[in-house]
Enzyme design. Structure first.
Site, mmCIF file in Angstrom:
data_model
loop_
_atom_site.group_PDB
_atom_site.id
_atom_site.type_symbol
_atom_site.label_atom_id
_atom_site.label_comp_id
_atom_site.label_asym_id
_atom_site.label_seq_id
_atom_site.Cartn_x
_atom_site.Cartn_y
_atom_site.Cartn_z
ATOM 1 C CB SER A 6 -0.895 0.001 1.247
ATOM 2 O OG SER A 6 -1.353 1.314 1.483
ATOM 3 C CG HIS A 31 -3.965 -1.563 -1.436
ATOM 4 N ND1 HIS A 31 -5.078 -2.364 -1.606
ATOM 5 C CD2 HIS A 31 -4.313 -0.638 -0.518
ATOM 6 C CE1 HIS A 31 -6.047 -1.937 -0.803
ATOM 7 N NE2 HIS A 31 -5.612 -0.889 -0.135
ATOM 8 C CG ASP A 33 -5.011 2.641 0.894
ATOM 9 O OD1 ASP A 33 -5.962 1.848 0.805
ATOM 10 O OD2 ASP A 33 -3.901 2.331 1.349
ATOM 11 C CG MET A 35 -8.316 7.382 2.361
ATOM 12 S SD MET A 35 -7.557 7.407 3.983
ATOM 13 C CE MET A 35 -6.639 5.851 3.917
ATOM 14 C CG HIS A 64 -9.167 0.311 -0.331
ATOM 15 N ND1 HIS A 64 -8.554 0.145 0.900
ATOM 16 C CD2 HIS A 64 -10.502 0.253 -0.086
ATOM 17 C CE1 HIS A 64 -9.476 -0.002 1.834
ATOM 18 N NE2 HIS A 64 -10.665 0.074 1.270
ATOM 19 C CG MET A 66 -11.228 3.427 2.118
ATOM 20 S SD MET A 66 -9.646 3.437 2.976
ATOM 21 C CE MET A 66 -8.551 3.460 1.560
ATOM 22 C CG MET A 135 -11.469 -2.620 5.277
ATOM 23 S SD MET A 135 -9.952 -2.281 4.359
ATOM 24 C CE MET A 135 -9.035 -1.287 5.549
ATOM 25 N N GLY A 140 -8.829 4.416 7.111
ATOM 26 C CA GLY A 140 -8.589 5.854 7.250
ATOM 27 C C GLY A 140 -7.119 6.196 7.404
ATOM 28 C CG PHE A 141 -5.672 7.378 9.921
ATOM 29 C CD1 PHE A 141 -5.213 8.637 9.560
ATOM 30 C CD2 PHE A 141 -6.957 7.254 10.438
ATOM 31 C CE1 PHE A 141 -6.019 9.759 9.737
ATOM 32 C CE2 PHE A 141 -7.776 8.369 10.615
ATOM 33 C CZ PHE A 141 -7.297 9.626 10.257
ATOM 34 N N GLY A 142 -2.847 4.555 7.772
ATOM 35 C CA GLY A 142 -1.879 3.470 7.811
ATOM 36 C C GLY A 142 -1.333 3.343 9.220
ATOM 37 N N GLY A 143 -0.646 2.245 9.484
ATOM 38 C CA GLY A 143 0.076 2.091 10.743
ATOM 39 C C GLY A 143 -0.772 1.756 11.959
ATOM 40 C CG ASP A 171 -6.041 -2.651 3.360
ATOM 41 O OD1 ASP A 171 -4.933 -2.374 3.851
ATOM 42 O OD2 ASP A 171 -6.724 -1.838 2.698
ATOM 43 N N GLY A 172 -4.729 -3.929 6.494
ATOM 44 C CA GLY A 172 -4.669 -3.151 7.729
ATOM 45 C C GLY A 172 -3.871 -3.838 8.821
ATOM 46 N N GLY A 173 -2.733 -3.258 9.162
ATOM 47 C CA GLY A 173 -1.924 -3.801 10.259
ATOM 48 C C GLY A 173 -1.314 -5.158 9.973
ATOM 49 N N GLY A 193 1.194 -1.710 4.225
ATOM 50 C CA GLY A 193 1.764 -0.382 4.022
ATOM 51 C C GLY A 193 2.992 -0.184 4.873
ATOM 52 C CB SER A 194 3.408 0.774 8.446
ATOM 53 O OG SER A 194 2.441 -0.109 8.921
HETATM 54 C C1 DX5 Z 1 -6.220 1.815 5.664
HETATM 55 C C2 DX5 Z 1 -5.772 1.496 4.259
HETATM 56 C C3 DX5 Z 1 -4.666 0.517 4.210
HETATM 57 C C4 DX5 Z 1 -3.402 1.009 4.863
HETATM 58 C C5 DX5 Z 1 -2.574 -0.158 5.273
HETATM 59 O O1 DX5 Z 1 -7.330 2.623 5.621
HETATM 60 O O2 DX5 Z 1 -6.841 0.957 3.517
HETATM 61 O O3 DX5 Z 1 -4.422 0.065 2.890
HETATM 62 O O4 DX5 Z 1 -2.628 1.821 4.031
HETATM 63 O O5 DX5 Z 1 -1.468 0.307 5.987
HETATM 64 P P1 DX5 Z 1 -0.849 -0.564 7.166
HETATM 65 O O6 DX5 Z 1 -0.347 -1.825 6.542
HETATM 66 O O7 DX5 Z 1 0.232 0.305 7.700
HETATM 67 O O8 DX5 Z 1 -1.948 -0.826 8.157
HETATM 68 ZN ZN ZN Z 2 -6.389 -0.003 1.602
#
Ligand code: DX5
Ligand code: ZN
Length: 217
Positions: A6, A31, A33, A35, A64, A66, A135, A140-143, A171-173, A193-194
């Site tokens: 991501s 991927h 994102d 938003m 993706h 959102m 999800m 909404g946010f990475g990390g 997707d997520g964490g 992502g992170s």
């Molecule tokens: C969250 C995004 C994810 C996010 C994943 O809203 O849809 O794609 O970037 O980032 P990590 O892997 O850091 O949770």
């Molecule tokens: Zn995503």
């Protein structure tokens, strides 16, 4: 296991380089994102950035969305270079219609489920889906931290999907510690992502995540 980095966690001022590194590391798709500050409390990127990325990589772009009322932007994103468009079931009043709109625009169709949304929400559109995005954080946010119940949800979705050729993406964490359990539960793609762009060497991080997903097999 497919790995989809991501780009949300990449340095946007050096996006081309970030993309090149994960492509060289063997990423299967990118991927992206999007938003809108309404469906989720954050703003990111839109079609012009996707157009620029499209020129720099051969990887499929998994976009993706959102955003509320995604039906207003389907054709624009496909024209910008999206290969796959994933909409949120919670943002679609007429999900069946939107999935057909995506196919008619020439892209593959995915549906994302927020952590509180059950798999039954997509039971009657399964035959129109190329991808289900589970999800494992509130979008909404990475990390953010991985929500553990997502593993059981992946298992349920896998049994719902049966033999249909639908990608089950999470997707997520997602990090090395959750990759193995997710693979075992039935995930076929991991978005990260992170864990990838926060690493010293994002290309190696793609390989490490794939390796971790194979541990329990
Ligand atoms: C969250 C995004 C994810 C996010 C994943 O809203 O849809 O794609 O970037 O980032 P990590 O892997 O850091 O949770
Ligand atoms: Zn995503």
């Amino acid at each position: 296991m497919k790995i989809a980095p991501s780009i949300l966690s990449a340095d946007f001022a050096a996006l081309g380089e970030a993309v090149a590194r994960v492509e060289a590391g063997g990423a299967d798709q990118l991927h992206v994102d999007v938003m809108d500050g309404r469906f989720v409390p954050n703003l990111t990127i839109g079609p012009p950035v996707i157009e620029s990325i499209r020129k720099r990589t051969r990887l499929p772009l998994d976009v993706h969305l959102m955003i509320v009322e995604p039906e207003r932007y389907i054709e624009t994103f496909v024209r910008a270079g999206a290969d796959m468009l994933t909409v949120h079931v919670e943002a679609c009043t007429h999900l069946d219609r939107i999935l057909h709109q995506i196919k008619e625009a020439g892209a593959r169709a995915g549906v994302a489920l927020n952590p509180a949304t059950g798999p039954q929400a997509i039971e009657w559109v399964l035959d129109d889906l190329d991808l289900i995005l589970v999800m494992s954080v509130n979008p909404g946010f990475g990390g953010q931290s991985f929500i553990p119940s997502s593993i059981a949800k992946v298992r349920q979705i896998k049994s719902l999907v049966g033999t249909r050729p639908i990608e089950i993406s999470v997707d997520g964490g997602v990090k090395s510690d959750t990759a193995g359990p997710l693979a075992k539960a039935g995930a076929t793609m991991l978005v990260a992502g992170s864990a990838i762009f926060g690493a010293q060497d994002p290309g190696q991080a793609v390989k490490d995540l794939r390796g971790a997903s194979e541990v329990l097999k």
